[in-house]
Scaffold this active site. Sequence first.
Site, PDB file in Angstrom:
ATOM      1  N   ASP A 211      -6.077   1.776   3.701  1.00 26.94           N
ATOM      2  CA  ASP A 211      -5.875   1.527   5.129  1.00 26.94           C
ATOM      3  C   ASP A 211      -7.215   1.222   5.794  1.00 26.94           C
ATOM      4  O   ASP A 211      -8.223   1.910   5.545  1.00 26.94           O
ATOM      5  CB  ASP A 211      -5.232   2.753   5.784  1.00 26.94           C
ATOM      6  N   GLU A 254      -2.305  -3.165   8.626  1.00 25.07           N
ATOM      7  CA  GLU A 254      -3.627  -3.099   8.007  1.00 25.07           C
ATOM      8  C   GLU A 254      -3.613  -2.306   6.705  1.00 25.07           C
ATOM      9  O   GLU A 254      -4.673  -1.933   6.194  1.00 25.07           O
ATOM     10  CB  GLU A 254      -4.631  -2.489   8.986  1.00 25.07           C
TER      11      GLU A 254
END
Length: 339
Positions: A211, A254
């Site tokens: 992430d 993301e």
Amino acid sequence: MIFCLIILTAVFVGVVFYLAKLVVLGLEQRADEDVLGAKDVFRKIIEQKDKAQGEKAKLEREAIQIFTLYDMTKEITRHFNEQDAFKIFFRKLKENVIIEDCQLAQDLGEVFKGGVLPNDYSVFVLKSKEKKLGVLLYKGLDPKDKEKFAILAHQFALALRRLKLYKDIETLAITDSLTGVYTRRYFIERFDEEIKRSASRKSTLSFLMIDADHFKMINDQHGHLTGDLVLKEISNIIEENVREIDIVGRFGGEEFCVVLPDTDMEGARVVAERIRKSSAERLIKAYDSSLRVTLSIGLSIYPTDGKLLEELMDKADWALYRAKSQGRNCVIAFGQYQK
């Protein structure tokens, strides 16, 4: 009196002979005409027969071509590899024409190595809708088979074009349009396949959940276009630090994920740390901005942390949450908290 009768008899006999001669000549002329007529009829019969045989032969050739082309195209379209498709084409070629050798090249530059064409070889450019798809390099083709070779080669070009379309469609279906890595759906399919393969081989497998830290802030401060460039660069960083056999996908937003076949926890940590450090050190230039992005990474191991896809994903996600809660920009393995 007797003399007159002799003369009349002689005249009569002469007339009879003359008339008989005329009749004979007429019969001979008619016979000649009949013979000529018969010859003409016979010639026409022969011509019609030859024409019929020619039409039959033509139909046979067309039938062979149609079935050959159909079989070849059908067989080629089962493959997505150009070299495999060429092997099928060359086999069909050898079955239908007399030819010594044939090779497939991508372009003329590959053919003319050193600016010289190999001895005894000729070139056939494969085109479809004026687009060049490749080059056939061949030799030892029987001159009688040139037309048949051209027909088969044109059909092969169509098959190559169809293969390319299939590849393009497949790429669109399985590739994330922004980052170029696999889509979530296709990644999960590949992940499940790798789990089954690891189970059958009794080998380990590692799963990374990655992430981008503070990505919302990047979007808010620099805009979504900058954010998109950052995501592209993160995907590049990940792919630069994994093997060809490893599987990379965009999980959403993301978040990225990686499957590392035949990799234990120690090996997975090495890869994860390499990705994390590479991202932290990379200066990303996006439009008028230059920024660095750190990554938090959670990982799980098959079969230690789970034997099902859902278990491995849940535990890697849990490890990622721990990495976030411990200050971000770090790697956490699920197993390190279970000892």
